[in-house]
Design a protein around this motif. Structure first.
Motif, PDB file in Angstrom:
ATOM      1  N   PRO B 222     -94.278  65.196 -11.987  1.00 41.00           N
ATOM      2  CA  PRO B 222     -93.188  66.052 -11.488  1.00 41.00           C
ATOM      3  C   PRO B 222     -93.596  67.514 -11.455  1.00 41.00           C
ATOM      4  O   PRO B 222     -94.203  67.996 -12.408  1.00 41.00           O
ATOM      5  CB  PRO B 222     -92.068  65.808 -12.514  1.00 41.00           C
ATOM      6  N   ASP B 223     -93.256  68.146 -10.348  1.00 39.03           N
ATOM      7  CA  ASP B 223     -93.539  69.560 -10.186  1.00 39.03           C
ATOM      8  C   ASP B 223     -92.233  70.260  -9.834  1.00 39.03           C
ATOM      9  O   ASP B 223     -91.335  69.657  -9.231  1.00 39.03           O
ATOM     10  CB  ASP B 223     -94.581  69.757  -9.079  1.00 39.03           C
ATOM     11  N   VAL B 224     -92.127  71.508 -10.228  1.00 39.01           N
ATOM     12  CA  VAL B 224     -90.874  72.231  -9.994  1.00 39.01           C
ATOM     13  C   VAL B 224     -91.125  73.423  -9.097  1.00 39.01           C
ATOM     14  O   VAL B 224     -92.205  73.999  -9.122  1.00 39.01           O
ATOM     15  CB  VAL B 224     -90.244  72.691 -11.337  1.00 39.01           C
ATOM     16  N   SER B 225     -90.100  73.745  -8.332  1.00 37.98           N
ATOM     17  CA  SER B 225     -90.158  74.954  -7.504  1.00 37.98           C
ATOM     18  C   SER B 225     -88.760  75.581  -7.514  1.00 37.98           C
ATOM     19  O   SER B 225     -87.751  74.879  -7.512  1.00 37.98           O
ATOM     20  CB  SER B 225     -90.575  74.619  -6.078  1.00 37.98           C
ATOM     21  N   ALA B 226     -88.791  76.908  -7.618  1.00 38.32           N
ATOM     22  CA  ALA B 226     -87.508  77.611  -7.698  1.00 38.32           C
ATOM     23  C   ALA B 226     -86.709  77.418  -6.407  1.00 38.32           C
ATOM     24  O   ALA B 226     -87.239  77.587  -5.310  1.00 38.32           O
ATOM     25  CB  ALA B 226     -87.764  79.091  -7.963  1.00 38.32           C
ATOM     26  N   LEU B 227     -85.436  77.063  -6.604  1.00 39.18           N
ATOM     27  CA  LEU B 227     -84.594  76.826  -5.422  1.00 39.18           C
ATOM     28  C   LEU B 227     -83.666  78.026  -5.207  1.00 39.18           C
ATOM     29  O   LEU B 227     -83.633  78.610  -4.126  1.00 39.18           O
ATOM     30  CB  LEU B 227     -83.783  75.540  -5.628  1.00 39.18           C
ATOM     31  N   VAL B 228     -82.950  78.364  -6.229  1.00 41.37           N
ATOM     32  CA  VAL B 228     -82.042  79.490  -6.109  1.00 41.37           C
ATOM     33  C   VAL B 228     -81.788  80.085  -7.494  1.00 41.37           C
ATOM     34  O   VAL B 228     -81.869  79.367  -8.497  1.00 41.37           O
ATOM     35  CB  VAL B 228     -80.715  79.042  -5.452  1.00 41.37           C
ATOM     36  N   ALA B 229     -81.525  81.379  -7.518  1.00 49.14           N
ATOM     37  CA  ALA B 229     -81.225  82.026  -8.798  1.00 49.14           C
ATOM     38  C   ALA B 229     -80.094  83.015  -8.576  1.00 49.14           C
ATOM     39  O   ALA B 229     -80.097  83.760  -7.606  1.00 49.14           O
ATOM     40  CB  ALA B 229     -82.447  82.741  -9.350  1.00 49.14           C
ATOM     41  N   VAL B 230     -79.104  82.959  -9.487  1.00 49.02           N
ATOM     42  CA  VAL B 230     -77.992  83.906  -9.410  1.00 49.02           C
ATOM     43  C   VAL B 230     -78.007  84.697 -10.728  1.00 49.02           C
ATOM     44  O   VAL B 230     -77.990  84.102 -11.806  1.00 49.02           O
ATOM     45  CB  VAL B 230     -76.660  83.169  -9.237  1.00 49.02           C
ATOM     46  N   GLU B 231     -77.993  86.004 -10.577  1.00 48.77           N
ATOM     47  CA  GLU B 231     -78.201  86.845 -11.764  1.00 48.77           C
ATOM     48  C   GLU B 231     -77.105  87.887 -11.823  1.00 48.77           C
ATOM     49  O   GLU B 231     -76.758  88.500 -10.801  1.00 48.77           O
ATOM     50  CB  GLU B 231     -79.569  87.540 -11.668  1.00 48.77           C
ATOM     51  N   ALA B 232     -76.549  88.054 -12.975  1.00 49.13           N
ATOM     52  CA  ALA B 232     -75.505  89.053 -13.147  1.00 49.13           C
ATOM     53  C   ALA B 232     -76.109  90.443 -13.102  1.00 49.13           C
ATOM     54  O   ALA B 232     -77.246  90.645 -13.536  1.00 49.13           O
ATOM     55  CB  ALA B 232     -74.798  88.844 -14.489  1.00 49.13           C
ATOM     56  N   PRO B 233     -75.378  91.416 -12.575  1.00 46.05           N
ATOM     57  CA  PRO B 233     -75.954  92.763 -12.494  1.00 46.05           C
ATOM     58  C   PRO B 233     -76.223  93.379 -13.879  1.00 46.05           C
ATOM     59  O   PRO B 233     -77.075  94.240 -14.025  1.00 46.05           O
ATOM     60  CB  PRO B 233     -74.877  93.556 -11.755  1.00 46.05           C
TER      61      PRO B 233
END
Lengths: 186, 770
Positions: B222-233
Motif C-alpha cells: 500500500p502506498d499513500v498520496s495526499a488527496l486533500v487537506a483542510v487547515e484552520a487559519p
C-alpha cells in the motif's frame, strides 16, 4: 614473624584477592538461545535473549535513555589445541527509546551498522521486549566460505548499553552469551 | 638519590695538562626545582581537570560516562595503585636490604619512612573511607522518595494530558474517517471529500484534517498520496507535512500506532492521529490524519516536566556509574596524595639521612687515611654548612698529615744520614789502625773497634762487659790501672804509653784517655784511644842505630887506614931487625892489620846499613828470583836439603830484585847457620831441611815468602830482639843481617814475622804487597 615469611604470604593473598575480586562474573550460556540454519547459501541465525528485561533495563528504558542491546555474532570453527578460528562476525543491535510524554517506545534494529527496517513505535512493553531480544532467521553469513560437512558453531554474546558499571573494575562487557553447533551440509 | 662523593685528583703532572672539563652531571628530578615545580603544576592541572570533569559528569552521555570516563578513571586509579605499590615495594625492599646489610642509618631511615608513611597513609585511608561513604550517602539522598513521587506524578499528569489530547484528536480522526464516503476517497473526489471534512475545521473541532488516498504500488504494497487537506487559519504554519505522510503510510500499512507528536518551531506541539478509511469490504482505501495543536506554554510545560522526570530517572539509572566516577575521582585524588606523600616521605627521609650517610662515609674514608676525600655539598642549608665544615676539617687534616709526612721524611732522611755517618765512623774506626774503646759512665764497654781488639788481643763479645773484666788479663794490667787510676771528673785528656808482651811480641801502645762530657756538663764515660807505636819505636831505634853506625863508621874508619899504614911501615922498618924482634913485630903488625881489616869490614857493614838505598821496584817474578837466589847454594849444602814449595798463580810482585835476593840469601844463610852449617842436621839427628815456600793471598793482596828450617828454633825472648841491630846469637856477625832484612821488607811496604816451625825450627814469613 619474620619479614621474609610475611612478604610472600601478603603477596599471595593480594594475588588471590585480585584474582577473585577482579575476575569478571561468569556468564550463563543458557541466557541466550541460538539456532543456526544454513539455507539458500546463507546461514540464518535466530537467537533469543531470555530474561533480559530486568528491573535495571526497564528503569533505563523508562528513564528515556536510548537503551541498546548489542549482539556480537561470530561464526567459528573449533580448532583443537589452539584458539578457535573465527570465520565471520556480525553485529546486531536493537535500540529502544521511550517517550514519557507519548508513552510510546520506538525500537530501531540494525545489522552491522545498517538500519534493518523503519523504526517501530509501540506502547506495548512486551512488543518492545520481543523486538529487543528475539531475532528470527537473520541472514548474517554467507555459506560460500564454509566447508561442506564441517562442524561450525555460532557464538552470540549480548551486551547492553548503558551499562550499570561499577568503578574500579568496569570491565566484563558481555552480560550473556550462547552458542550453537551445526554441521554445514550442502 | 645518587651519591656525589668525589675524590680530589692528585696533583700529578698530567693533571696540569689542559683538559676539557667534563660536562656537569644532569641533576636528577628530585634535585631539580624546575622539574619539581613543573610536576606540581601538572598535578594541580590534573586535579583541576578532574574537578571539572566531575562537575560535568552528569552532562555526559551515558555511554561516554560508563564506557569512557569510568574506564579511563579506573585505568588511572589502577595505574596509580600500581605506582604506589611499586614505590612502596621498591623502597621497602631497599630499606630491608639496607638494614640487612647494616648500612649506616638504615634503621633510622626505615623508622623515619615508616613514620612518614604512617602519618600519610592512615589519614588518607580514613578520609577515603569517610569520603566514599559520604558520596554514597549523598547519591542516595539525590533520589529521596518525595522528589521521585513529585516528578513521577507530574510526568503522569503531563502524559495524561497528552494522552487525553491525542485521544480527542484520534476520536476526531476516527469519526471523520468513518464519516467519509469510501468510494469518494477511492475515486479521488477531492471536492466531495473537502466538503465532508471542511466543517470539522471551520467549526473549530479540529485544527487540520488531511485525507490520503491509498493505492497499491508496483510491488503490491500500500502506498499513500495526499488527496486533500483542510487547515484552520489559526494553525501554525511551521508544521511538517512529512510527518503526516509517514503516519498515513504507517496506518495504511496496518500499523496499530496511529498517533504522533510533532514539535513546532514556534514552540507548540502538533498532535496527530490517523484513522483508516475502509470500503464496504473493509479494504483500506484512504487515511484520515487529524491534527491539532497544543498551546506553546502548555506543551512546553509538559515537555519540561517530562524532561525533568527523564533527567531524574536517567540520573537514577546512572547512579552507580556516577558513584563510580565520583569515587574514582576521590580514589584518584587519594592515590595522588598517597603517591606524592610516599614519594615526599622517602625524599625527605633521603634528604635527611643522605647527608648524614655521606658524612659517615666521608668520616670512614678519612679514617681509612684517604684525606683527599671530599663531599660535594648539595644544598646551602645547615647540612651544606656541615658538609663544608667536614671538608674544611678534612683539608686541615690533609695539610697536617702532609706536614707530618714531610717531618717524617725529614726525620727519616736525618736518621739515614746519621746512620750513614755512624756507619761511616764505624767503618773508619774499624779500618783505622788506632784502637778506640768507649766506656760508659757505668764502666761498661759501649763500643770498641777492631784495631783495639787486635792490639789488645781481645776475643769474643766485649761490648757491654765491664772494662775491668775486659782488661783483667795480666798483660793488660797497665791499661786497666790507667783506666782505674783516672781521676773521676778529670776532663783534660791524659796520654800514656804502656807496653806489654803477648805471644812473644812486645807491644807498645800510646793510650790517650779522654773523658766524655755531655752538653749539660755531666760525665758520660771515657774514650781510650790506642795507638800502636811499636813500629815507630822500632823505626826510631833503627834510625838511632843508623846514626850510630854512620858515626861509628866515620869515626872508626878514618883512623883505620893510618893505623894500617903505620903497622905496615913498622913491619917494613923492622924487616931488618933481629929475628926475634922481627917476629914480634910481624906478629903485632899482622894482628894490627888483621884487626884493622876486620874493623874495616865491620865499618863497611855499618856503612851499608846506614846508607842502604831506597828500593827500585820493578814487577818481578818472585819464583824466578827465588830460583836464582837459591841456585847459589847448589853444591854447597851437603846434608842440608833445600826444598822449594812454590804456590801456583803467584802474580808478578813489584820489588827490588837485588834487595829481595839479599833478604832471601840472608834468611837461608841464617837457616844453614842454625842447622850447624852445610853439613848440619836437626836436633833430633834427622837431616837438615830448609823449606822455601811461597803463598798468594788474593783476598788481602799479599804474596808470602816463607823460609823455614827444622833447626833448634828461637826462644820467645829472643824473637823481638832478633831484628834489632847488633843483636846476634852467633859468635860471629855484626848483628845487622836481620835488621837489614826487616828494613828492606819494611821499605817494600811489607812485614816480616818470626815464629816456630812445626815440629821444630824457625819460620820466617815475609809478606809483600802485590
Amino acid at each position: 614473624m619474620k619479614l621474609r615469611f610475611l612478604v610472600p604470604i601478603v603477596a599471595a593473598l593480594a594475588v588471590g584477592a585480585l584474582a577473585l575480586g577482579l575476575h569478571p562474573a561468569p556468564v550463563a550460556a543458557q541466557d541466550l538461545r541460538v539456532t543456526p540454519l544454513p539455507r539458500n547459501g546463507q546461514v540464518l541465525v535466530s537467537f533469543t535473549l531470555v530474561d533480559a528485561f530486568d528491573d535495571d533495563v526497564r528503569a533505563a528504558i523508562r528513564s528515556g535513555l536510548p537503551t541498546t542491546f548489542t549482539y556480537d555474532v561470530s561464526l567459528m570453527r573449533a580448532v583443537s589445541l589452539w584458539f578457535d578460528r573465527t570465520i565471520a562476525e556480525a553485529t546486531v543491535s536493537a535500540t529502544v527509546r521511550y517517550d514519557n510524554l507519548t508513552r510510546r517506545y520506538q525500537v530501531t534494529r540494525m545489522i552491522n551498522g545498517r538500519v534493518e527496517s523503519t523504526p517501530q513505535v509501540t506502547d506495548n512493553e512486551d512488543t518492545v521486549r520481543s523486538l529487543m531480544t528475539e531475532f528470527d532467521k537473520l541472514p548474517l553469513f554467507d555459506t560460500a566460505d564454509l566447508e561442506v560437512n564441517a562442524e561450525y558453531y555460532l557464538r552470540v554474546r549480548a551486551r547492553t548499553s548503558p551499562r550499570n558499571a561499577w568503578f574500579i573494575w568496569p570491565w566484563g562487557r558481555h552480560r550473556a552469551s550462547g552458542r550453537a553447533t551445526f554441521t554445514f551440509i550442502q | 638519590m645518587s651519591a656525589t662523593v668525589r675524590k680530589l685528583p692528585s696533583p700529578t703532572p698530567s693533571a696540569r695538562a689542559p683538559v676539557r672539563p667534563a660536562p656537569p652531571a644532569r641533576p636528577p628530578f628530585r634535585d631539580n626545582p624546575k622539574l619539581i615545580l613543573l610536576g606540581i603544576g601538572l598535578l594541580l592541572a590534573a586535579l583541576v581537570a578532574m574537578i571539572t570533569l566531575a562537575d560535568r559528569s552528569t552532562e555526559f552521555y551515558p555511554d561516554f560516562l560508563s564506557e569512557v570516563v569510568l574506564y579511563a578513571l579506573s585505568v588511572a586509579d589502577l595505574t596509580m595503585l600500581v605506582a604506589l605499590a611499586f614505590v612502596l615495594a621498591r623502597n621497602i625492599i631497599k630499606l630491608v636490604v639496607e638494614r640487612r646489610r647494616a648500612l649506616p642509618f638504615a634503621r633510622f631511615r626505615a623508622k623515619l619512612v615508616a613514620a612518614l608513611l604512617g602519618m600519610t597513609i592512615i589519614p588518607s585511608v580514613l578520609v577515603l573511607i569517610v569520603g566514599s561513604e559520604l558520596i554514597r550517602n549523598s547519591a542516595n539522598r539525590w533520589f529521596n522518595p518525595p522528589i521521585e513521587e513529585v516528578l513521577s506524578s507530574a510526568n503522569e499528569i503531563a502524559g495524561d494530558y497528552y494522552e487525553e489530547r491525542s485521544g480527542v484528536v484520534a476520536d476526531h480522526a476516527r469519526r471523520i474517517a468513518d464519516a467519509l464516503p469510501a468510494e469518494r476517497v477511492a475515486d479521488g473526489d477531492v471536492g466531495a471529500v473537502r466538503d465532508a471534512i471542511a466543517p470539522e475545521v471551520t467549526e473549530g473541532r479540529i485544527g487540520m484534517v488531511e485525507v490520503y488516498q491509498v493505492h497499491p504500488d508496483a510491488a503490491g504494497r500500500p502506498d499513500v498520496s495526499a488527496l486533500v487537506a483542510v487547515e484552520a487559519p489559526t494553525l501554525p504554519r511551521d508544521h511538517e507535512r512529512a510527518s503526516a505522510d509517514r503516519l498515513a503510510a504507517r496506518v495504511a500499512a496496518g500499523s496499530t500506532e496511529t498517533r504522533a507528536l510533532d514539535r513546532l518551531d514556534s514552540g507548540g506541539e502538533l498532535v496527530r492521529a490517523a484513522s483508516a478509511v475502509r470500503d464496504a469490504a473493509g479494504k483500506v482505501v484512504g487515511v484520515v490524519v487529524a491534527s491539532d495543536t497544543l498551546s506553546g506554554e502548555l506543551a512546553s510545560h509538559s515537555r519540561r516536566i517530562t524532561e525533568a522526570y527523564e533527567a531524574y530517572s536517567q540520573l537514577k539509572v546512572l547512579k552507580r556509574p556516577l558513584e563510580g566516577v565520583y569515587l574514582s575521582f576521590f580514589l584518584m585524588v587519594t592515590l595522588m596524595i598517597l603517591v606524592s606523600a610516599t614519594w615526599m616521605g622517602l625524599y625527605v627521609a633521603k634528604r635527611i639521612t643522605r647527608p648524614v650517610q655521606r658524612l659517615a662515609a666521608g668520616a670512614r674514608e678519612i679514617g681509612a687515611g684517604h684525606l683527599d676525600h671530599r663531599i660535594e655539598p648539595e644544598t646551602a642549608d645547615e647540612f651544606g654548612a656541615l658538609v663544608e665544615a667536614f671538608n674544611a676539617m678534612a683539608g686541615e687534616l690533609a695539610v697536617s698529615r702532609r706536614r707530618i709526612e714531610r717531618s717524617r721524611i725529614d726525620l727519616e732522611r736525618k736518621s739515614q744520614e746519621i746512620d750513614e755517618r755512624r756507619r761511616y765512623f764505624e767503618t773508619i774506626l774499624g779500618r783505622i789502625a788506632t784502637g778506640v774503646i768507649a766506656i760508659g759512665a757505668d764502666g761498661a764497654v759501649t763500643a770498641i773497634n777492631g784495631a783495639a781488639l787486635r792490639l789488645l788481643g781481645l776475643e769474643g763479645p766485649v761490648v757491654g762487659e765491664p772494662i775491668r773484666t775486659v782488661l783483667a788479663r795480666e798483660p793488660l794490667e797497665p791499661l786497666r790501672h790507667l783506666v782505674e787510676d783516672r781521676r773521676p771528673g778529670a776532663l783534660e785528656p791524659a796520654a800514656h804509653e804502656i807496653s806489654f808482651v803477648t805471644g812473644g811480641h812486645e807491644t807498645r801502645l800510646s793510650v790517650t784517655a779522654t773523658t766524655l762530657v755531655s752538653d749539660a756538663g755531666s760525665v758520660e764515660g771515657m774514650v781510650l784511644v790506642l795507638d800502636d807505636v811499636t813500629p815507630l819505636i822500632r823505626a826510631q831505634r833503627v834510625a838511632a842505630w843508623r846514626d850510630v853506625a854512620r858515626r861509628l863508621a866515620h869515626e872508626i874508619k878514618n883512623p883505620l887506614t893510618p893505623i894500617q899504614l903505620c903497622a905496615e911501615r913498622l913491619r917494613r922498618h923492622f924487616a931488618q931487625a933481629p929475628p926475634q924482634a922481627r917476629a914480634l913485630v910481624e906478629e903485632c903488625t899482622g894482628t894490627i892489620v888483621g884487626e884493622v881489616e876486620s874493623l874495616k869490614g865491620l865499618v863497611d857493614e855499618f856503612s851499608q846499613f846506614a846508607r842502604m838505598p831506597a828500593p827500585r821496584t820493578v814487577p818481578t817474578d818472585v819464583h824466578a828470583l827465588l830460583d836464582e837466589a837459591l841456585a847459589l847454594y847448589n853444591g854447597l849444602l851437603r846434608t842440608v836439603h833445600l826444598h822449594r814449595a812454590f804456590a801456583s798463580g803467584l802474580p808478578l810482585v813489584r820489588v827490588d830484585p837485588e834487595q829481595i835476593r839479599r833478604v832471601v840469601i840472608n834468611l837461608v844463610d841464617n837457616a844453614v847457620e842454625a842447622l850447624g852449617g852445610p853439613s848440619g842436621a836437626a836436633a833430633d839427628g834427622t837431616p837438615g831441611r830448609i823449606t822455601v815456600e811461597t803463598q798468594y793471598d788474593a783476598t788481602n793482596g799479599v804474596a808470602r815468602v816463607i823460609v823455614a828450617d827444622n833447626g833448634p828454633g828461637i826462644s820467645e825472648a829472643d824473637r823481638e830482639k832478633l831484628f834489632m841491630p847488633y843483636y846476634s846469637t852467633k859468635r860471629r856477625g855484626s848483628g845487622l843481617g836481620l835488621a837489614i832484612v826487616r828494613r828492606i821488607v819494611a821499605e817494600h811496604g811489607g812485614s816480616i814475622e818470626v815464629g816456630d816451625n812445626v815440629p821444630t825450627g824457625t819460620r820466617f814469613t815475609i809478606e809483600l804487597p802485590c
